[in-house]
Write a protein that holds these residues in place. Structure first.
Motif, PDB file in Angstrom:
ATOM      1  N   THR A 233       0.826  -1.206   0.000  1.00  0.00           N
ATOM      2  CA  THR A 233       0.000   0.000   0.000  1.00  0.00           C
ATOM      3  C   THR A 233       0.863   1.259   0.000  1.00  0.00           C
ATOM      4  N   SER A 234       1.960   1.216   0.725  1.00  0.00           N
ATOM      5  CA  SER A 234       2.841   2.390   0.786  1.00  0.00           C
ATOM      6  C   SER A 234       3.492   2.685  -0.554  1.00  0.00           C
ATOM      7  N   LEU A 235       3.498   1.691  -1.444  1.00  0.00           N
ATOM      8  CA  LEU A 235       4.119   1.864  -2.754  1.00  0.00           C
ATOM      9  C   LEU A 235       3.101   2.191  -3.841  1.00  0.00           C
ATOM     10  N   VAL A 236       1.864   2.496  -3.443  1.00  0.00           N
ATOM     11  CA  VAL A 236       0.805   2.684  -4.429  1.00  0.00           C
ATOM     12  C   VAL A 236       1.116   3.827  -5.386  1.00  0.00           C
ATOM     13  N   ASP A 237       1.801   4.865  -4.899  1.00  0.00           N
ATOM     14  CA  ASP A 237       2.132   6.013  -5.749  1.00  0.00           C
ATOM     15  C   ASP A 237       3.571   5.979  -6.257  1.00  0.00           C
ATOM     16  N   ALA A 238       4.249   4.858  -6.060  1.00  0.00           N
ATOM     17  CA  ALA A 238       5.667   4.808  -6.408  1.00  0.00           C
ATOM     18  C   ALA A 238       5.913   4.920  -7.904  1.00  0.00           C
ATOM     19  N   ASP A 239       4.908   4.582  -8.707  1.00  0.00           N
ATOM     20  CA  ASP A 239       5.088   4.653 -10.158  1.00  0.00           C
ATOM     21  C   ASP A 239       4.959   6.073 -10.702  1.00  0.00           C
ATOM     22  N   LYS A 240       4.531   6.997  -9.863  1.00  0.00           N
ATOM     23  CA  LYS A 240       4.365   8.375 -10.325  1.00  0.00           C
ATOM     24  C   LYS A 240       5.726   8.977 -10.647  1.00  0.00           C
ATOM     25  N   ASP A 241       5.913   9.367 -11.902  1.00  0.00           N
ATOM     26  CA  ASP A 241       7.174   9.950 -12.363  1.00  0.00           C
ATOM     27  C   ASP A 241       8.358   9.022 -12.128  1.00  0.00           C
ATOM     28  N   LEU A 242       8.115   7.711 -12.113  1.00  0.00           N
ATOM     29  CA  LEU A 242       9.191   6.751 -11.868  1.00  0.00           C
ATOM     30  C   LEU A 242      10.067   6.609 -13.101  1.00  0.00           C
ATOM     31  N   ASP A 243      11.371   6.630 -12.901  1.00  0.00           N
ATOM     32  CA  ASP A 243      12.279   6.394 -14.011  1.00  0.00           C
ATOM     33  C   ASP A 243      12.124   4.954 -14.489  1.00  0.00           C
ATOM     34  N   PRO A 244      12.047   4.717 -15.801  1.00  0.00           N
ATOM     35  CA  PRO A 244      11.847   3.352 -16.310  1.00  0.00           C
ATOM     36  C   PRO A 244      12.914   2.371 -15.844  1.00  0.00           C
ATOM     37  N   ALA A 245      14.094   2.855 -15.528  1.00  0.00           N
ATOM     38  CA  ALA A 245      15.165   1.961 -15.089  1.00  0.00           C
ATOM     39  C   ALA A 245      14.840   1.279 -13.761  1.00  0.00           C
ATOM     40  N   LEU A 246      13.908   1.857 -12.984  1.00  0.00           N
ATOM     41  CA  LEU A 246      13.577   1.310 -11.676  1.00  0.00           C
ATOM     42  C   LEU A 246      12.388   0.349 -11.721  1.00  0.00           C
ATOM     43  N   ALA A 247      11.679   0.338 -12.826  1.00  0.00           N
ATOM     44  CA  ALA A 247      10.427  -0.419 -12.904  1.00  0.00           C
ATOM     45  C   ALA A 247      10.608  -1.928 -12.720  1.00  0.00           C
ATOM     46  N   PRO A 248      11.601  -2.593 -13.341  1.00  0.00           N
ATOM     47  CA  PRO A 248      11.708  -4.052 -13.167  1.00  0.00           C
ATOM     48  C   PRO A 248      11.926  -4.472 -11.722  1.00  0.00           C
ATOM     49  N   ALA A 249      12.798  -3.768 -11.005  1.00  0.00           N
ATOM     50  CA  ALA A 249      13.049  -4.134  -9.602  1.00  0.00           C
ATOM     51  C   ALA A 249      11.810  -3.906  -8.755  1.00  0.00           C
ATOM     52  N   LEU A 250      11.105  -2.800  -8.998  1.00  0.00           N
ATOM     53  CA  LEU A 250       9.897  -2.522  -8.232  1.00  0.00           C
ATOM     54  C   LEU A 250       8.831  -3.564  -8.516  1.00  0.00           C
ATOM     55  N   ALA A 251       8.730  -4.016  -9.752  1.00  0.00           N
ATOM     56  CA  ALA A 251       7.757  -5.058 -10.097  1.00  0.00           C
ATOM     57  C   ALA A 251       8.080  -6.364  -9.372  1.00  0.00           C
ATOM     58  N   ALA A 252       9.363  -6.721  -9.286  1.00  0.00           N
ATOM     59  CA  ALA A 252       9.756  -7.941  -8.581  1.00  0.00           C
ATOM     60  C   ALA A 252       9.421  -7.846  -7.094  1.00  0.00           C
ATOM     61  N   ILE A 253       9.611  -6.674  -6.530  1.00  0.00           N
ATOM     62  CA  ILE A 253       9.298  -6.466  -5.108  1.00  0.00           C
ATOM     63  C   ILE A 253       7.799  -6.586  -4.878  1.00  0.00           C
ATOM     64  N   ARG A 254       7.008  -5.964  -5.732  1.00  0.00           N
ATOM     65  CA  ARG A 254       5.554  -6.040  -5.582  1.00  0.00           C
ATOM     66  C   ARG A 254       5.056  -7.475  -5.735  1.00  0.00           C
ATOM     67  N   GLN A 255       5.614  -8.201  -6.666  1.00  0.00           N
ATOM     68  CA  GLN A 255       5.181  -9.591  -6.865  1.00  0.00           C
ATOM     69  C   GLN A 255       5.457 -10.417  -5.616  1.00  0.00           C
ATOM     70  N   ALA A 256       6.637 -10.233  -5.015  1.00  0.00           N
ATOM     71  CA  ALA A 256       6.974 -10.990  -3.808  1.00  0.00           C
ATOM     72  C   ALA A 256       6.051 -10.623  -2.653  1.00  0.00           C
ATOM     73  N   LEU A 257       5.703  -9.347  -2.554  1.00  0.00           N
ATOM     74  CA  LEU A 257       4.847  -8.892  -1.450  1.00  0.00           C
ATOM     75  C   LEU A 257       3.398  -9.333  -1.607  1.00  0.00           C
ATOM     76  N   SER A 258       3.009  -9.708  -2.806  1.00  0.00           N
ATOM     77  CA  SER A 258       1.618 -10.097  -3.047  1.00  0.00           C
ATOM     78  C   SER A 258       1.312 -11.515  -2.569  1.00  0.00           C
ATOM     79  N   VAL A 259       2.331 -12.284  -2.201  1.00  0.00           N
ATOM     80  CA  VAL A 259       2.120 -13.651  -1.705  1.00  0.00           C
ATOM     81  C   VAL A 259       1.487 -13.592  -0.320  1.00  0.00           C
ATOM     82  N   THR A 260       0.471 -14.384  -0.082  1.00  0.00           N
ATOM     83  CA  THR A 260      -0.279 -14.305   1.185  1.00  0.00           C
ATOM     84  C   THR A 260      -0.034 -15.489   2.117  1.00  0.00           C
ATOM     85  N   THR A 261       0.745 -16.479   1.684  1.00  0.00           N
ATOM     86  CA  THR A 261       1.021 -17.617   2.561  1.00  0.00           C
ATOM     87  C   THR A 261       2.046 -17.233   3.623  1.00  0.00           C
TER      88      THR A 261
END
Length: 269
Positions: A233-261
């Protein structure tokens, strides 16, 4: 995302709770020995620093070579170094790197000033902001290394606790696992949230986030699912004006955080 200066500075303080002389050549033997010898040489250079000369920087003669041995997490932890299979020696190595980072963060903060109260606090904040401007590359390297180092510790802890059935783990050991999980999670959260603060340039953010992304699954597995959700939730606005170079790492972090087990060390958080 608009943030006050004090919030990211407090996060830096919690996270790190990481010359004119030429660097003498050393006979490096392996990645662990490299780290220890290079850390000792960098500490010696730091001990000679003055407010005029400043701390060693990556552009100084020989310092980049030292950082190559101190902050190369993949090289250090992928090698089968016997010493790093021991938890105490591994923790000591991580703490040594953290102390190097603290030296950059805290540089000049102990200098006496003819100020008090709010004026003194403002002067200290300005000093930290100046340190971030002067030594951002060095701090970013040590933050990134911290991600690799804590991921190594997570692996050791998981190996230790996986050998014991959950009902047989003592109360003291449960508390130790919980404290470890909370500490490592706090570090990971703080580094991830640096994507949204203004003190780092894109290259510095990229270095830190790529290390966090590489170990996102290991760190997310330490967290109770509600904590993962709060970080997402704290990263909901992280994509605002985000440099494209940071997008892959942020996507990997979000995917890991989405696991609920919640298995393994997560059960102790």
């Amino acid at each position: 995302m608009s943030l006050s200066i004090s919030m990211p500075l407090r996060r830096l303080g919690r996270l790190f709770c990481l010359s004119s002389a030429l660097v003498a050549p050393a006979a490096f033997a392996d990645s662990y020995t490299d780290f220890q010898q290079a850390s000792g040489q960098l500490e010696a250079l730091m001990a000679k620093a003055t407010s005029q000369s400043g701390l060693p920087r990556l552009g100084d003669p020989g310092v980049a070579q030292l950082f190559a041995h101190i902050a190369d997490g993949p090289r250090l932890f992928q090698a089968p170094v016997t010493a790093l299979q021991d938890m105490n020696q591994s923790v000591a190595l991580c703490e040594r790197s953290t102390n190097l980072g603290k030296s950059y963060y805290q540089f000049g903060l102990t200098r006496p000033l003819p100020l008090s109260g709010a004026e003194l606090q403002q002067a200290r904040r300005e000093q930290v902001t100046q340190n971030l401007a002067d030594y951002g590359d060095e701090m970013a390297a040590l933050f990134a290394f911290g991600m690799h180092c804590h991921a190594h510790l997570i692996g050791l802890m998981e190996k230790e606790f996986s050998s014991q059935p959950l009902p047989e783990v003592s109360s003291a050991e449960r508390m130790r696992a919980r404290a470890f999980s909370k500490g490592s999670s706090t570090m990971f959260v703080n580094v991830v949230q640096f994507v949204q603060v203004p003190f780092w340039n894109v290259a510095q953010k990229k270095r830190m986030l790529e290390a966090a992304g590489q170990h996102a699954a290991a760190n997310a597995n330490l967290m109770a699912p509600p904590l993962r959700e709060r970080l997402l939730t704290s990263l909901v606005d992280a994509d605002k004006d985000l440099d494209p170079a940071l997008a892959p790492a942020l996507a990997a972090i979000r995917q890991a955080l989405s696991v609920t087990t919640c298995t393994g060390l997560c059960q102790y958080y």
